[in-house]
Enzyme design. Structure first.
Site, PDB file in Angstrom:
ATOM      1  CB  SER A 178     -28.842  76.977 121.915  1.00  0.00           C
ATOM      2  OG  SER A 178     -28.085  76.138 122.754  1.00  0.00           O
ATOM      3  CE  LYS A 198     -24.936  80.119 119.710  1.00  0.00           C
ATOM      4  NZ  LYS A 198     -25.880  79.005 119.884  1.00  0.00           N
ATOM      5  CB  SER A 212     -25.201  77.826 123.518  1.00  0.00           C
ATOM      6  OG  SER A 212     -25.806  77.666 122.244  1.00  0.00           O
TER       7      SER A 212
END
Lengths: 480, 481
Positions: free
Chosen positions: B179, B80, B155
């Protein structure tokens, strides 16, 4: 009748702690260094970096708190103080607002005019220093040096208990002495390792309510503090007398112009949005830890004073000066331990050392000569290997360069001439060459002998023992 | 080559060790897949194919030399984009970090690289992890590989999508309020948020520091336990990192839930929950009951306060954490600002997107003088009450079971216009972060439109092994049907 005013002063004192590494990372705290060489991702606020507390900072803060009679906050934590400025790489400073490490202390002071009082300490908290902005006029740019960013500080906040510049100086000197004894900081105002902000207000004598206060910054010597207090007191009184109001604001003192000007007023006061720093866990200070720090406290000035009186029987004034700084006391104790003659050591410190410090503008904490060399010098005088004027000359060298007196005297051939035959021969020559003085002496002018001694010393290039010169001279004159 | 992509990370690791494939084969397959899917899915912000191939070749050499023997050696991984990677662009999907190349890597990434996993690139996310759809990214939206009309969640939407689209074998995400778990659920993959302090946050660009935790997004529970075992470590660089002796998570890959006590919070199945999501999740409970678990409904207190508490605390921390992005030291700096404070304002106005600005403003407000006690301090107290409610529940139950999100993945473009609605979607995930607990999302079927549904299992602090055991048992049983 003119109104009488009283000045009310509280101090915020920042002290840079003597740790080898920064408060939240392993970078060096050493002074100087090329810009941004003592930095890492943590102290430059790089994304993803995290602070880790340096335990030594907590120990120093505790030591200062215990020495100033504070309560230790056994569960304390760090808060973030948010404000934007480029010297502050994260745009928040890690400090303590809600649970500072020390609270409710006091420092006993005595001013030069003999006022004794306790100045209360509101709190002591730990925080990180900021970097330094360098304005490059040539390039019309500002550059940032983060070498100082993350250097550990404690802020000592007093209650508004001081009433004069004299009390402020006494308080600061006491704080400095205490912290230096603890080894927690060198407390040099000029170099910024001790900084004082003065909160000052005035009120009519007898009034209960405090007046509106201002905060004065940029005070980097005791002299500047004294001047700033006088100046600000008068400025506020003038305003009040003229029917105007004192504005609560932060002012910057310009010591060259001997005046201050406002930096920011209450209206544009910042909201720092303090909140507990989630990156640092609360610090738990156990009873054992407090006891450990307490047990490690060195002998402080008040105890030393009592002990010196008993052990060495020195005059109070001398004891006061010698114990005034840890460096001086250390030199005294170590030299005495070697030579075993506290009176003589004290005389050298109180006489020549103080004189040379004054002449060269040296602070006691910067004294750098070794006790061994002073002890050797004292021994040489004792053994009459050198006379006192040669000794003073050699001491100047010790004071300035810490030379080895034994080697120095040897090398320069400064040893007292103890060859009585040679001395007697010189004296006889001097007496023969100065019949007028001899006649004066015989005529009852005792002073005339001084001239003859001087002439002899000159002829001996200072290397004679004045006592022996006197003795032989009187013998020779008696034979005339 | 196409069957290589269907392997799990652990299966691939075994195949590489056995010599069936090389690490370079795996990387080439992934790159091929990226070239095929990326135009639609857009899971990545940064892909460095050449470096990835070179690193894969290096890993292969070490595997052959017997220097790398772990289960993830040679396995391609996506990271990420809020985790620092030395020498590789790290943007947090924000314009303000559009040129930021870190000088060090996150501890979690270092742990993976030490184990021989090979980083392909950085996955798309909601800007600074603020959002539930990956639509707030400055670099464009990521689409759900199961249905490109829908969001992948957020996210960590890029990480979830990359795993689901087989554009990597597993990925790392971060979870501040759901997330990892929510995009895992939307994309039909497994995602786990560990107990706070299990994985080092060093190198993770902070959103809400007291809530952030890194975790795996992967194809099955076995991968999940293996990855967690690899990235969990006590890190002296992170003061909130914990020393744990029980990080042998793969030892919990046991198909057995006999006697396990499972609590179902009634309030998690009330209004607002999509009907087929509810059915699918309750079917998991039923299945576990069949396998010997004791399942019981109970009342979990303070659930309705979780959302305001979370947005107060997370935004307060974010408002401070994001102050360092100011145009002075790194990242984007606005041009033509003639004075310092104008430079700050212009840089931050141009550099941050609307959702980030909204949260900075909310966070600044709740911390401001006069409001601190009423909002921030009160939120901390409620947080403690929520933790207490979970403590009470875990006195009775081994795990708590419920949905991950009230709905399956919404269509693109539907969520951002109503942030309040979007925030409410976090209802089942955020209390887990507030209480510092571990939570796992495991696929449990699809809705009537074929979109994946995830079941969430929540454990007490340090009870990852119970989660892994229950999740593994369900997963294996579901395969048998």
């Amino acid at each position: 009748m003119a109104k009488e005013y009283e000045t009310v002063i509280g101090l915020e004192v920042h002290v840079e702690l003597a740790t080898k590494t920064k408060i939240f990372c392993g970078c060096s705290t050493a002074f100087g260094g090329a810009p941004n060489t003592h930095t890492c991702p943590v102290c430059t606020g790089m994304p993803g970096s995290l602070p880790v507390l340096n335990k030594q900072v907590v120990e120093y803060a505790m030591a200062v708190g215990l020495a100033t009679n504070c309560d230790i906050t056994q569960n304390c934590k760090f808060d973030r103080k948010n404000y934007f400025y480029p010297d502050n790489p994260q745009n928040y400073q890690i400090s303590q607002l809600y649970l500072p490490i020390c609270r409710n202390g006091h420092v006993d002071i005595e001013t030069e005019s003999g006022v004794k009082k306790a100045v209360r300490i509101h709190e002591i908290h730990m925080e990180e220093d900021a970097g330094k902005l360098v304005h490059d006029e040539w390039e019309d740019a500002s550059l940032v040096d983060y070498n100082r960013s993350g250097v550990p500080l404690i802020e000592i906040v007093s209650e508004p208990d001081m009433r004069s510049a004299e009390e402020v100086i006494a308080y600061l000197e006491k704080l400095r002495q205490t912290i230096q004894y603890l080894g927690a900081s060198d407390c040099k105002l000029q170099e910024g390792s001790m900084r004082a902000d003065v909160n000052l207000s005035v009120r009519e004598v007898g009034a209960e309510k405090f007046g509106t206060r201002t905060e004065m910054k940029n005070l980097n010597s005791f002299r500047a503090i004294q001047h700033a207090i006088e100046g600000e007191k008068n400025r506020q009184i003038d305003l009040i007398e003229a029917g105007k109001e004192v504005v609560q604001e932060t002012r910057r003192w310009d010591d060259n112009k001997a005046e201050s000007y406002p930096m920011r007023s209450k209206e544009d006061a910042q909201d720092y949005r303090y909140f507990p720093d989630p990156d640092l866990v609360p610090i738990h200070i156990s009873d054992e830890w407090i006891e450990r720090v307490k047990a490690a406290q060195p002998e402080m000035a008040p105890e030393k004073k009592v002990r010196y009186k008993e052990e060495f029987d020195l005059p109070d004034y001398d004891i006061g000066i010698i114990t005034g700084t840890k460096q001086m006391a250390d030199i005294f104790e170590e030299t005495t331990a070697i030579c075993g003659n506290p009176k003589k050591v004290s005389n050298w410190l109180m006489g020549e050392t103080l004189r040379l410090m004054k002449e060269t503008g040296t602070d006691p904490e910067d004294l750098s000569f070794s006790p061994k060399h002073l002890a050797d010098l004292i021994a040489m005088v004792d053994k009459k290997e050198i006379n006192s004027s040669v000794a003073k000359e050699v001491f100047e060298k010790i004071f300035a360069e810490d030379i080895d007196p034994v080697a120095y005297v040897d090398e320069k051939g400064l040893k007292t001439v103890n060859d009585e035959g040679a001395l007697r021969k010189t004296i006889e020559e001097i007496v023969a060459a100065n019949p007028q003085s001899v006649a004066d002496y015989k005529g009852g002018k005792e002073k005339a002998i001084g001239f003859l001694v001087g002439q002899t010393m000159k002829a001996m290039k200072g290397k004679a023992d004045p006592g022996s010169v006197n003795e032989i001279l009187r013998e020779v004159l008696a034979q005339q | 080559m196409s069957d290589i992509l269907s392997l799990t990370a652990v299966e691939l690791g075994k195949a590489i060790k056995a010599g069936t494939y090389t690490a370079v084969d795996a990387m080439k397959a992934v790159i091929e897949q990226i070239e095929k899917c990326e135009e639609t899915v857009h899971a990545y912000v940064t892909i460095d194919k050449e470096a990835a191939l070179a690193k894969a070749a290096e890993a292969q050499k070490k595997i052959e030399a017997g220097e790398l023997t772990g289960p993830l050696a040679g396995v391609p991984v996506a990271i990420k984009d809020n985790m620092c990677t030395e020498g590789m662009l790290t943007t947090c999907s924000s314009k303000i970090l559009s040129n930021f190349v870190p000088t060090f890597s996150s501890e979690a990434v270092i742990n993976l690289e030490k184990a021989g996993a090979v980083v392909i690139g950085k996955t798309n996310m909601d800007e600074f992890a603020m959002g539930s759809t990956t639509e707030t990214s400055y670099y464009g939206v990521t689409r759900n590989p199961r249905n490109p009309e829908h969001v992948p969640g957020g996210s960590s939407g890029g990480s979830a999508a990359a795993v689901a689209a087989q554009e990597c074998f597993f990925a790392l995400g971060s979870d501040t309020g759901g997330s990892i778990r929510q995009p895992a659920s939307y994309c039909g993959v497994v995602g786990l948020k560990p107990t706070y302090g299990t994985v080092s946050r060093y190198g993770l660009i902070a959103y809400g520091s007291s809530l952030d935790q890194i975790g795996p997004l992967c194809k099955d529970v076995t991968d999940c336990a293996t990855i967690l075992e690899t990235i969990a470590s006590h890190d002296p660089k992170d003061s909130t990192s914990m020393k744990r002796e029980d990080t042998d998570f793969t030892s919990a890959l046991v198909k057995d839930v006999k006697g396990m006590k499972i609590g179902i919070p009634k309030s998690y199945f009330g209004e607002g929950l999509q009907e087929d999501v509810k059915e699918a999740v309750l079917a998991v409970a039923e299945k576990l009951k069949e396998l010997g678990a004791e399942v019981e409904e109970f009342d979990l207190d303070h659930v309705k306060y979780a959302i305001p508490t979370y947005y107060t605390i997370a935004d307060a921390e974010a408002s401070s954490n994001l102050e360092r992005f100011d145009g002075v030291k790194y990242g984007y700096r606005a041009e033509d600002a003639d004075e310092l404070h104008r430079m700050y304002k212009k840089t931050r106005s141009e550099g941050f997107g609307p959702e980030v600005k909204r949260r900075i403003m909310l966070g600044s407000f709740v911390l401001s003088s006069g409001y601190y006690d009423a909002y921030y301090l009160k939120a901390l107290r409620v947080k403690a009450l929520i933790k207490k409610a979970f403590d009470d529940a875990f006195a009775k139950y081994d795990i708590i079971l419920g949905p991950v999100a009230p709905t399956t993945a919404p269509k693109l473009g539907c969520s951002l216009s109503n942030p309040m609605q979007m925030y409410l979607g976090d209802i089942y995930t955020i209390s887990v972060n507030l209480a510092g607990l571990p939570g796992i999302s495991v696929p449990c079927g699809t809705d009537k439109n074929g979109l994946p549904i995830g079941v969430q299992m929540i454990g007490d602090c340090f009870a990852e092994k119970k989660l892994i055991r229950a999740a593994y048992t369900y997963e294996q049983a579901a395969k048998e049907v």
